[in-house]
Design a protein around this motif. Structure first.
Motif, short mmCIF file in Angstrom:
data_model
loop_
_atom_site.label_atom_id
_atom_site.label_comp_id
_atom_site.label_asym_id
_atom_site.label_seq_id
_atom_site.Cartn_x
_atom_site.Cartn_y
_atom_site.Cartn_z
N UNK A 60 0.84 -1.20 0.00
CA UNK A 60 0.00 0.00 0.00
C UNK A 60 0.88 1.24 0.00
N UNK A 61 0.68 2.09 -1.01
CA UNK A 61 1.49 3.29 -1.19
C UNK A 61 0.62 4.53 -1.03
N UNK A 62 0.96 5.38 -0.07
CA UNK A 62 0.33 6.69 0.06
C UNK A 62 1.18 7.68 -0.72
N UNK A 63 0.59 8.36 -1.70
CA UNK A 63 1.39 9.22 -2.58
C UNK A 63 0.67 10.52 -2.88
N UNK A 245 10.00 4.08 3.06
CA UNK A 245 9.25 2.95 3.60
C UNK A 245 8.84 3.32 5.03
N UNK A 246 7.72 2.81 5.46
CA UNK A 246 7.19 3.20 6.77
C UNK A 246 7.56 2.19 7.85
N UNK A 247 7.76 2.71 9.06
CA UNK A 247 8.22 1.88 10.17
C UNK A 247 7.23 0.79 10.52
N UNK A 248 5.94 1.08 10.38
CA UNK A 248 4.91 0.10 10.72
C UNK A 248 4.32 -0.56 9.47
N UNK A 249 5.10 -0.62 8.41
CA UNK A 249 4.62 -1.22 7.16
C UNK A 249 4.23 -2.68 7.38
N UNK A 250 3.02 -3.07 7.00
CA UNK A 250 2.64 -4.48 7.09
C UNK A 250 3.50 -5.37 6.20
N UNK A 251 4.00 -4.81 5.09
CA UNK A 251 4.82 -5.56 4.15
C UNK A 251 6.17 -4.85 4.01
N UNK A 252 7.07 -5.11 4.96
CA UNK A 252 8.33 -4.38 5.00
C UNK A 252 9.22 -4.66 3.79
N UNK A 253 9.29 -5.92 3.38
CA UNK A 253 10.12 -6.26 2.22
C UNK A 253 9.54 -5.64 0.94
N UNK A 254 8.22 -5.70 0.82
CA UNK A 254 7.58 -5.10 -0.35
C UNK A 254 7.78 -3.60 -0.38
N UNK A 255 7.72 -2.96 0.79
CA UNK A 255 7.94 -1.51 0.87
C UNK A 255 9.34 -1.15 0.44
N UNK A 256 10.33 -1.89 0.94
CA UNK A 256 11.72 -1.61 0.59
C UNK A 256 11.96 -1.81 -0.90
N UNK A 257 11.34 -2.84 -1.47
CA UNK A 257 11.52 -3.11 -2.89
C UNK A 257 10.89 -2.01 -3.74
#
Length: 279
Positions: A60-63, A245-257
């Motif tokens: 999920x991306x907030x933009x 990437x957000x600290x509380x990201x549910x999908x940390x690897x996906x966020x980093x990618x």
């Protein structure tokens, strides 16, 4: 022991010694080479590196609203390169998005239209690592097709009878507009203050205002419906766009990618083609 037996024994010992030397040598160019593996034990494919985060699952991306066209395209390209990933966007005013993130809205990535709005998230401990500026953007005046009020610069926006829409000052496009107007020594009273740049642009599309200060990228994306007017003071109100990437990201690897992809040459090409400037 006969001479024949001694010769055979010596030959065997020599063969064993050579074999041991070959197996123990790390610098021998004929020695077998190991194959680096990715985190799942498989050899990395072209364009990836060992240990790189895997892009899979929902992201999920907030933009910022001004990124809508470019990020929608990039989201499809990202999914095509990562069949296990599904990117969902929430576009809006950066300040409102930052407030939502700080209030606990589930999101993996935040891409803001100004460092100030990103700072509200980082100050609250909401970012995983240091945000990176990935593009810059400048303002333009959006007018209806044919420019019926003959707007040629910021001073014309203050002329009698010219109705102007601006973004609210809390929104990056609104803050940039105030900076540009101050640089031009122009004072005006807008007929409406919008919560994101797309709202200000829509007012021009619908004929409700004669002009609006928006981003050049928005003028380019909406060129079939509106015209754009450049002005020199825009150079004094350039907005940097940070992503994190957000600290509380549910999908940390996906966020980093995804954050890494937005900074890639492929993504940068799409963004600059849309009118953004390289950082």
């Amino acid at each position: 022991m006969t001479i024949r037996r001694l010769t055979v024994a010596a030959t065997a010992a020599l063969v064993l010694a050579l074999g041991a030397t070959a197996c123990g040598s790390g610098g021998d160019g004929d020695a077998p080479k190991s194959t680096a593996t990715a985190g799942n034990g498989t050899a990395p494919t072209a364009g990836t590196s060992a240990g790189a985060p895997k892009a899979s699952g929902a992201i999920t991306v907030f933009a910022a609203a001004s990124l809508k066209e470019s990020f929608t395209e990039l989201g499809k390209k990202f999914e095509a390169a990562n069949p296990g990933a599904k990117v969902t966007f929430n576009f809006g005013g950066s300040s409102a998005l930052a407030t939502s993130i700080n209030s606990g809205a589930p999101a993996d990535v935040f891409a803001a239209a100004s460092p100030a709005t990103m700072k509200t998230v980082t100050d609250a401990g909401g970012a995983a690592g240091e945000p990176k500026t990935f593009v810059r953007n400048t303002l333009a005046i959006a007018v209806p097709k044919g420019n019926p009020k003959h707007v040629a610069g910021l001073a014309d926006l203050a002329a009698p009878g010219v109705k102007v829409a601006l973004c609210a000052k809390e929104v990056p496009c609104g803050a940039a507009a105030l900076t540009a107007l101050k640089a031009a020594n122009v004072n005006l009273t807008p007929v409406t203050l919008e919560q994101d740049v797309k709202g200000a642009l829509t007012k021009v599309e619908l004929g409700e205002v004669d002009a609006s200060l928006v981003y050049r990228t928005d003028v380019k994306a909406d060129a079939a419906k509106i015209d754009g007017v450049d002005f020199p003071e825009a150079a004094k109100a350039v907005n940097d766009y940070p992503i994190a990437a957000l600290a509380k990201a549910p999908n940390k690897d996906g966020a980093a990618a995804f954050v890494a992809y937005i900074q890639s040459p492929e993504a940068q090409q799409v963004l600059t083609a849309a009118g953004f400037q390289a950082p």
